[in-house]
Design a protein around this motif. Sequence first.
Motif: not given
Lengths: 503, 503
Positions: A147, A151, A153-154, A157, A160-161, A186, A189, A203-204, A225, A228, A234
Amino acid sequence: MYMAMRAMGLVDDGVAHAETPSLRPGSGNGSSVVILGAGLAGLSAAWELKKAGYAVTVLEARDRVGGRNWTVRRGSKIAHTDKPEQTCTFEDGQYFNAGPARIPSHHQATLGYCQELGVEMEVLVNHSDSALIQADGFNGGKPMQMRQAIHNVRGHVASLLAKGVRNGGVDTALTAEDQARLVENLIGWGGLDADLAFRHSESSGLLVEPGAGDVVGKPRDAMVLASLLHPMAWGAPTFHDIIDMQATMLQPVGGMDRIPMAFAGKLGRAITLNAQVTGLKRKGAGVEVAWMDRAGATHATTADHCICTIPFPVLAGIENDFSSNRQAVIKNAVYGDSTKIAFQSPRFWEARDQIYGGLSFTDRDTLMTWYPSGRFLHPTGVLVAGYSFAGPATRLGSLPLAEGQAYARETVERLHPGQSGKLTDGVTVHWGKVPFNLGIAGEVAQEDPAGYTLMNDPDGPYLFAGEHLSHVGAWQQGAIVSGWRAVNAIAARRASQSLAQPA
Amino acid sequence: MYMAMRAMGLVDDGVAHAETPSLRPGSGNGSSVVILGAGLAGLSAAWELKKAGYAVTVLEARDRVGGRNWTVRRGSKIAHTDKPEQTCTFEDGQYFNAGPARIPSHHQATLGYCQELGVEMEVLVNHSDSALIQADGFNGGKPMQMRQAIHNVRGHVASLLAKGVRNGGVDTALTAEDQARLVENLIGWGGLDADLAFRHSESSGLLVEPGAGDVVGKPRDAMVLASLLHPMAWGAPTFHDIIDMQATMLQPVGGMDRIPMAFAGKLGRAITLNAQVTGLKRKGAGVEVAWMDRAGATHATTADHCICTIPFPVLAGIENDFSSNRQAVIKNAVYGDSTKIAFQSPRFWEARDQIYGGLSFTDRDTLMTWYPSGRFLHPTGVLVAGYSFAGPATRLGSLPLAEGQAYARETVERLHPGQSGKLTDGVTVHWGKVPFNLGIAGEVAQEDPAGYTLMNDPDGPYLFAGEHLSHVGAWQQGAIVSGWRAVNAIAARRASQSLAQPA
């Protein structure tokens, strides 16, 4: 006549294919089939042919049905070509599935038989968010919960996006309104703050478990980051996103071998165990199969048709009169490898580490560590300390038993420091060296496409079947649909023979 | 003496807190506790106190233990304050959990009791990649598999970010080398082609299932990003990423009420059912509880201490001599709402739609549709067609039974066109109108922090407990740790009383 046969599903433009056989009851009366191998391909083919009235004989070299579908429990003997025989010493009721151990929701051929044969099913846990990833170059070598990797990673991501979109640095080809919707999505999410930063995520994982009164829960802080970027963070947590690995996965209650045992219950004396095939030759329009029983006595079985499910590395050593181009395909076939090393143990992974089934991953040759999906909260369970594929499996499986099991213990020690001493009753299964298999997952379709096509075509009375002649390699589903294909080909062959005879 | 008590876990700077009680056996001898309510808070407190030697009486208004932990099966009577009584007509062996239906891996207080009490457990499926999302404004109103939404979202996010990083449009604060590693990871994680485009993904589902011979599998094509911006595509598939919803989740085999039944087995005659509390008053240093049995006869139970787990909306209607500021908190407490509507049905969702447990989501007031996690492949099962919270639950639950159940059928029809006619034996549970509950999940901590603190402090002989006095609201875990807190407070109270007495 052709149209009638087509309507009956016996032919489809002359090409037998992998549809569910729906042969008419009685349509096989007066015709005989010998099936070599009581794995899933052989058993499902035998059962469909028997229902249609064919006289079926299944010859199985081992003293059990199932082939690679093999549940190891107390008293199981584990033979290898290169190692001393092991006898499993687990407590009664403990087991692990040495071969296939999962059924995906979309493998309806497999699940269909479980339903038809009344095999009781339960969930196979293929993913636990509490399971661990561990690699020397990641997180200082310390194990990390799934977890936390997933989370972080998510979250990064998404952050950044979202920032890139808001700053105009990412070409989304969306309208301004849709870009705003994307950013809004985002935020939820990825668990972002309103300023699009990823700072922490419940969640992590929880640093502090919430409780009663003034005990407030506290989420883990975000990781940096740069820390990771190890592929383990990943890749491993998305293993269960592979289509064949996705939830919900199922397993029979009590062991995967409940499936072949259920087939055997239906097939009864059609199956001959301890029948090691020694030679195959054509006889008239049919075949004669020479085989040897356990005492070394030789026998011959004749039949109108033959379905051969023997793995190619084994088949290559059996005298036969296949076409020479088929003999070459068989001889040159590349097979995969797999090793499982299991122990009985107190369930230290449950209350202590909150892992109830699922897989942990390391970058060692053991690759995956698999926790039991059943009997939760019981004192003991069977831990598959290492479940490995390909090159790592061959390296791991080629070690002497004690050495391989010590290596697997060390994997468990890295995942669960201080616990590996609790492991007992080690068992190793290295499929590349298991007699009558000598590998898993024939890679014929991938490595020899022309050979694959050839072997899928009948060779006179010979039909070849098994997962290695499907695009669902290594899975029971592939064995079954390949068995079905052979069944349909036999029905078509029989129909064409009938047409060729004078009325 | 203080240090000794502290070492024994009886006090911690004067504040009782939510640790696992570890009272010495016999430490409660000669002291009595009356516990109001046989839900998880009351039962776990009673069991810990009994083990320590306290004389325990549990008064429960209903004819069963468990409180909101309630498994509805054939013969269950479902009463509401505003609707006619229902009697469940499922086949024997079918059931659904009307209240709590999941136990997360990290709820070790709950799982610890399952282990201690020998409750057999199985996996509760909280997520299936084959489950569906459906909303009028999404995908033309057609249901979509979770896996398609999950992997299209991930693919597009990965593609946009990878291109943005490569083009220099995203400020990653990473070195060039680390940026390259990030892009490499995004390719695998998102299923991107080498040019960073997201074109198709097997993880998002198969257009063609691979088979034997020439039957090659084919993945679904990528969706257009603009069609993916509905919040349903981002939110519903991440429901199981909420920390309390993550894999692995467990449930008792046979129904969640196996837990209170196991407590009841241990507590035996300490529990009095059909005992409706009518009044609470202090008596000396202890309490006197007035209650009424089923026949309407009145009784009084006295004890040295009282743990009151009665939900505040119910407690507000019971005469008491609590402090006036506590009475105000109880009177003003805000509670949540929840509705479940369940049907028995042939399992059309399994072989046909490949859904084995898990949740589908719509944007209707039914919110979630929950498939059974057990008895897979059996002919029938219980489908929780609607499982709803908050405002939608109140709207749905307030409809007349037939109307609410017709609405839930329509949800199932949208998810599984043509199938809703198979649903039979509808049952509705609307917790806001269930006597002795009148709601779920007291939101005291969130809505009235000062009141929450006050209620967590003892009021003379009165200790209050329940999920509503924890930061794990609505969960059995919250009820249990709150019960533990009360137990610890009683031990501390008893110790201080002993100190105050002449030696």
